[in-house]
Scaffold this motif. Structure first.
Motif, short mmCIF file in Angstrom:
data_model
loop_
_atom_site.label_atom_id
_atom_site.label_comp_id
_atom_site.label_asym_id
_atom_site.label_seq_id
_atom_site.Cartn_x
_atom_site.Cartn_y
_atom_site.Cartn_z
N ASP A 48 -34.46 -10.67 -13.40
CA ASP A 48 -33.95 -11.87 -13.12
C ASP A 48 -35.07 -12.85 -13.36
O ASP A 48 -36.38 -12.80 -13.38
CB ASP A 48 -34.20 -11.75 -11.23
N ARG A 55 -33.54 -5.90 -11.84
CA ARG A 55 -32.48 -5.84 -11.02
C ARG A 55 -31.73 -4.58 -11.44
O ARG A 55 -30.96 -4.14 -10.46
CB ARG A 55 -31.75 -7.19 -11.22
N PRO A 75 -27.97 -0.46 -10.30
CA PRO A 75 -28.85 -1.27 -9.56
C PRO A 75 -30.43 -0.45 -9.27
O PRO A 75 -30.34 0.51 -9.07
CB PRO A 75 -28.43 -1.77 -8.10
N HIS A 113 -22.07 -9.27 -11.11
CA HIS A 113 -22.99 -8.67 -10.54
C HIS A 113 -22.87 -8.05 -9.21
O HIS A 113 -22.84 -6.86 -8.73
CB HIS A 113 -24.29 -9.60 -10.27
N TYR A 125 -29.07 -8.94 -4.58
CA TYR A 125 -30.43 -9.47 -4.59
C TYR A 125 -30.38 -10.86 -3.96
O TYR A 125 -31.44 -11.26 -3.56
CB TYR A 125 -31.27 -9.39 -5.88
N TYR A 132 -36.11 -6.02 -1.69
CA TYR A 132 -36.55 -5.69 -2.88
C TYR A 132 -37.08 -4.11 -2.72
O TYR A 132 -38.15 -4.03 -1.93
CB TYR A 132 -37.43 -6.29 -3.70
#
Length: 132
Positions: A48, A55, A75, A113, A125, A132
């Motif tokens: 990112d 990510r 992911p 995504h 995200y 996270y």
């Protein structure tokens, strides 16, 4: 949590970057599924550009002797454990094989995504409640 619509992802390999310390860089490691069966190898990482957090892993799998291999995104939320040579995920080999294929042309498409996160059962995200 990243919320900006202008957030994009980039591959570490394209920018010649590394992760903080080789122990944390999982590129080249074998990915194993929830049963401990081999899936493929991590060939790159998608980061990112706003928060500089990994990510997705780009995982190459299938094929024979380098022919017919497919690349998929997984992911990092799926990672349950890493060792010196392996990355373990909480998904099955079949689920990875059925995932949307990796398309570098769609790196800036949030809908792409989102479809990957949805396939694996994770919140994107940028979504509410993401940790996270």
């Amino acid at each position: 949590m990243t919320t900006s619509e202008s957030t994009t992802l980039y591959t570490l390999g394209d920018r010649g970057q590394t992760i903080d310390g080789s122990a944390n860089d999982v590129r080249g490691r074998q990915v194993k599924d929830s049963n401990g069966d081999g899936i493929g190898n991590v060939v790159d990482l998608l980061v990112d550009d706003q928060e500089n957090k990994v990510r997705f892993m780009v995982v190459e799998h299938g094929g024979f002797l380098g022919f017919g291999e497919t690349q998929s995104l997984i992911p990092v939320d799926a990672v349950t454990k890493t060792t010196k040579d392996e990355v373990f995920i909480d998904q099955s080999r079949e689920r990875v094989a059925a995932a949307p294929g990796y398309d570098p042309g769609l790196l800036e498409a949030r809908t792409y995504h989102a479809s990957i996160y949805r396939h694996y059962g994770f919140t994107p995200y940028w979504g509410l409640g993401y940790a996270y």
